[in-house]
Design a protein around this motif. Structure first.
Motif, PDB file in Angstrom:
ATOM      1  N   MET A 117     -11.441   0.715  -9.535  1.00 55.34           N
ATOM      2  CA  MET A 117     -10.038   0.755  -9.931  1.00 55.34           C
ATOM      3  C   MET A 117      -9.884   1.204 -11.384  1.00 55.34           C
ATOM      4  O   MET A 117      -9.019   2.007 -11.718  1.00 55.34           O
ATOM      5  CB  MET A 117      -9.388  -0.613  -9.719  1.00 55.34           C
ATOM      6  CG  MET A 117      -9.190  -0.989  -8.272  1.00 55.34           C
ATOM      7  SD  MET A 117      -8.423  -2.627  -8.081  1.00 55.34           S
ATOM      8  CE  MET A 117      -6.805  -2.327  -8.805  1.00 55.34           C
ATOM      9  N   MET A 131      -4.929   8.378 -11.830  1.00 56.13           N
ATOM     10  CA  MET A 131      -3.648   7.963 -11.257  1.00 56.13           C
ATOM     11  C   MET A 131      -2.530   8.122 -12.276  1.00 56.13           C
ATOM     12  O   MET A 131      -1.425   8.572 -11.938  1.00 56.13           O
ATOM     13  CB  MET A 131      -3.752   6.505 -10.802  1.00 56.13           C
ATOM     14  CG  MET A 131      -2.540   6.017 -10.040  1.00 56.13           C
ATOM     15  SD  MET A 131      -2.375   6.841  -8.430  1.00 56.13           S
ATOM     16  CE  MET A 131      -0.819   6.166  -7.868  1.00 56.13           C
ATOM     17  N   HIS A 166      -4.354   8.313  -0.607  1.00 54.00           N
ATOM     18  CA  HIS A 166      -5.470   7.759   0.149  1.00 54.00           C
ATOM     19  C   HIS A 166      -5.079   7.573   1.608  1.00 54.00           C
ATOM     20  O   HIS A 166      -4.284   6.690   1.935  1.00 54.00           O
ATOM     21  CB  HIS A 166      -5.889   6.417  -0.440  1.00 54.00           C
ATOM     22  CG  HIS A 166      -6.291   6.493  -1.877  1.00 54.00           C
ATOM     23  ND1 HIS A 166      -7.490   7.012  -2.291  1.00 54.00           N
ATOM     24  CD2 HIS A 166      -5.628   6.123  -3.014  1.00 54.00           C
ATOM     25  CE1 HIS A 166      -7.569   6.958  -3.615  1.00 54.00           C
ATOM     26  NE2 HIS A 166      -6.447   6.425  -4.072  1.00 54.00           N
ATOM     27  N   CYS A 170      -0.110   4.155  -2.939  1.00 56.00           N
ATOM     28  CA  CYS A 170      -1.515   4.339  -2.570  1.00 56.00           C
ATOM     29  C   CYS A 170      -1.663   5.329  -1.415  1.00 56.00           C
ATOM     30  O   CYS A 170      -2.572   6.164  -1.392  1.00 56.00           O
ATOM     31  CB  CYS A 170      -2.138   3.004  -2.185  1.00 56.00           C
ATOM     32  SG  CYS A 170      -1.890   1.679  -3.372  1.00 56.00           S
ATOM     33  N   SER A 171      -0.753   5.215  -0.442  1.00 54.24           N
ATOM     34  CA  SER A 171      -0.851   6.054   0.756  1.00 54.24           C
ATOM     35  C   SER A 171      -0.538   7.518   0.479  1.00 54.24           C
ATOM     36  O   SER A 171      -0.828   8.381   1.316  1.00 54.24           O
ATOM     37  CB  SER A 171       0.101   5.519   1.840  1.00 54.24           C
ATOM     38  OG  SER A 171       1.443   5.496   1.366  1.00 54.24           O
ATOM     39  N   PHE A 219       0.831  -1.206   0.000  1.00 58.63           N
ATOM     40  CA  PHE A 219       0.000   0.000   0.000  1.00 58.63           C
ATOM     41  C   PHE A 219       0.863   1.251   0.000  1.00 58.63           C
ATOM     42  O   PHE A 219       0.543   2.253  -0.645  1.00 58.63           O
ATOM     43  CB  PHE A 219      -0.920  -0.009   1.219  1.00 58.63           C
ATOM     44  CG  PHE A 219      -1.979   1.058   1.215  1.00 58.63           C
ATOM     45  CD1 PHE A 219      -3.089   0.932   0.393  1.00 58.63           C
ATOM     46  CD2 PHE A 219      -1.864   2.172   2.027  1.00 58.63           C
ATOM     47  CE1 PHE A 219      -4.076   1.909   0.393  1.00 58.63           C
ATOM     48  CE2 PHE A 219      -2.840   3.158   2.034  1.00 58.63           C
ATOM     49  CZ  PHE A 219      -3.956   3.026   1.217  1.00 58.63           C
ATOM     50  N   ARG A 270       3.463   1.066  -3.467  1.00 60.67           N
ATOM     51  CA  ARG A 270       2.809   1.352  -4.745  1.00 60.67           C
ATOM     52  C   ARG A 270       2.246   2.761  -4.800  1.00 60.67           C
ATOM     53  O   ARG A 270       1.594   3.146  -5.756  1.00 60.67           O
ATOM     54  CB  ARG A 270       1.689   0.346  -5.010  1.00 60.67           C
ATOM     55  CG  ARG A 270       2.158  -1.102  -5.112  1.00 60.67           C
ATOM     56  CD  ARG A 270       3.111  -1.320  -6.287  1.00 60.67           C
ATOM     57  NE  ARG A 270       3.508  -2.717  -6.384  1.00 60.67           N
ATOM     58  CZ  ARG A 270       4.572  -3.236  -5.793  1.00 60.67           C
ATOM     59  NH1 ARG A 270       5.360  -2.467  -5.038  1.00 60.67           N
ATOM     60  NH2 ARG A 270       4.879  -4.516  -5.933  1.00 60.67           N
ATOM     61  N   TRP A 296      -6.190  -2.794 -14.151  1.00 62.50           N
ATOM     62  CA  TRP A 296      -5.470  -1.635 -13.634  1.00 62.50           C
ATOM     63  C   TRP A 296      -4.183  -1.401 -14.423  1.00 62.50           C
ATOM     64  O   TRP A 296      -3.870  -0.287 -14.835  1.00 62.50           O
ATOM     65  CB  TRP A 296      -5.154  -1.857 -12.158  1.00 62.50           C
ATOM     66  CG  TRP A 296      -4.248  -0.834 -11.547  1.00 62.50           C
ATOM     67  CD1 TRP A 296      -2.897  -0.902 -11.399  1.00 62.50           C
ATOM     68  CD2 TRP A 296      -4.642   0.438 -11.006  1.00 62.50           C
ATOM     69  NE1 TRP A 296      -2.416   0.227 -10.801  1.00 62.50           N
ATOM     70  CE2 TRP A 296      -3.455   1.074 -10.543  1.00 62.50           C
ATOM     71  CE3 TRP A 296      -5.855   1.094 -10.866  1.00 62.50           C
ATOM     72  CZ2 TRP A 296      -3.479   2.334  -9.950  1.00 62.50           C
ATOM     73  CZ3 TRP A 296      -5.874   2.347 -10.269  1.00 62.50           C
ATOM     74  CH2 TRP A 296      -4.703   2.953  -9.826  1.00 62.50           C
TER      75      TRP A 296
END
Length: 366
Positions: A160, A167, A131, A127-128, A122, A125, A250
């Motif tokens: 996604m 993204m 999010h 994501c944090s 997480f 990649r 994705w």
């Protein structure tokens, strides 16, 4: 008119694969009304006489493997039910499909993911960076505890896909590589997020259908602009889990952008229609080898009754799948066992891909 056929000893109607529908919420109800819960549990909820049906299977769990597992343990199961005075209701093919959807919904989130790996993925990649777990990091970006799609694998796949163009734009703006995901990455991240202190209040759901709307979505969302046919794209999903499909979709965004394809978003439930059309039939029918299935048909002595005049209906001609096999076993298995014992025939057991192979053979046998 849809073709139907008689299966096993008497009157079990088998629908063609194109009739396939599945709903985990209904499967969860059936798990109780069919008395399964008296002996079995799913992920710890239920009885303890039999094995936990949410944990005994591996990541290759499919309707054929469920059919094989139930078949192998059927005599023991029926004896235990007799001793416990458990009376089970009838199970249609749709009921069997719904039960599988219930089992699948738990497997999608639980295995083979690892929460510790998911936490690292997480962050690694990226994501944090956007999010937060409980609070938003960027404007108009929901924190994880507000992600309703965490409870629905199809909705997650849709979310996604819709999020990937944004993204990609963010990574290009920051001159960073697009974060590609493996199926294991996604499984790990899901397990990590769903085991945080704020899991979704609703249990995981899995609903899928197969109808004509999938064809319309395929064309309306521009899939036909790159993929030569529905069958070609559908073949790519053969033998894959929804986790693998979601990760592949994705990772597809940078390829589409490089090819000059216009980003497209799915409206609510359009992904469900598309995946039901492209993926569900491939996945739920399994990958069997007809030639190997013929050997199973002979070695398990199916041929002694089902190709012999007067004993049982001849089998073949299509319409077989894992759900129909489970339904037929549930409804007519005790009678079959009784007849086999009279004839001195041992109850057959299926290993590995033998059930999938048998189904493939029956669908080609005339």
């Amino acid at each position: 008119m849809k073709r139907r056929m008689v299966f096993f000893l008497v009157g079990c109607v088998v629908a063609r694969a194109t009739d396939y529908l599945a709903d985990s919420a209904r499967g969860r109800q059936l798990f109780e009304t069919l008395s399964c819960i008296q002996c079995h549990s799913v992920s710890g909820k239920g009885g303890s006489i039999g094995p936990d049906l949410g944990r005994i299977v591996d990541r290759g769990f499919t309707p054929a493997s469920l059919a094989a597992t139930m078949w192998n343990h059927a005599p023991t199961m029926w004896e235990a039910m007799r001793q416990q005075n458990v009376r089970a209701g009838a199970m249609t093919e749709k009921d069997a499909a719904n039960l599988f959807a219930y089992f699948y919904s738990t497997r999608f989130f639980e295995a083979p993911g690892d929460a510790a790996r998911g936490k690292r993925a997480f962050a690694a990649r990226g994501c944090s960076n956007c999010h937060g777990l409980r609070e938003g990091v960027l404007p108009r970006v929901k924190p994880v505890n507000e992600w309703e799609s965490l409870a629905d694998p199809v909705a997650l796949t849709e979310a996604m896909w819709n999020h990937a163009p944004t993204m990609l734009a963010e990574t290009q703006l920051k001159d960073q590589p697009f974060p590609l995901l493996t199926a294991r990455d996604l499984s790990d991240i899901l397990v990590y997020l769903r085991n945080l202190p704020f899991p979704p209040s609703k249990p995981p759901v899995f609903q899928i259908g197969s109808d004509a709307d999938g064809e319309a979505v395929f064309r309306a969302r521009g899939c036909a602009g790159c993929h030569p046919s529905v069958s070609e794209l559908s073949a790519r999903t053969q033998g894959k889990t929804l986790t693998e499909v979601a990760a592949a979709m994705w990772n597809h965004e940078p390829i589409m952008s490089k090819a000059g394809a216009t980003p497209t978003k799915f409206a609510p439930d359009e992904m469900r229609d598309l995946l039901g059309y492209l993926w569900a039939q491939q996945f739920f029918q399994d990958r069997g080898i007809p030639a190997a299935g013929r050997k199973v048909f002979v070695s398990k002595r199916c041929v002694s009754c089902h190709d012999a005049a007067g004993k049982a209906p001849k089998l073949g001609g299509g319409g077989f799948n894992g759900s129909s096999m489970v339904s037929a076993l549930w409804r007519h298995g005790p009678s079959m066992l009784s007849e086999m014992r009279k004839e001195g025939v041992q109850w057959p057991r299926f290993e590995g891909s033998q059930m999938a192979d048998l189904i493939a053979y029956l669908n080609t046998k005339r």
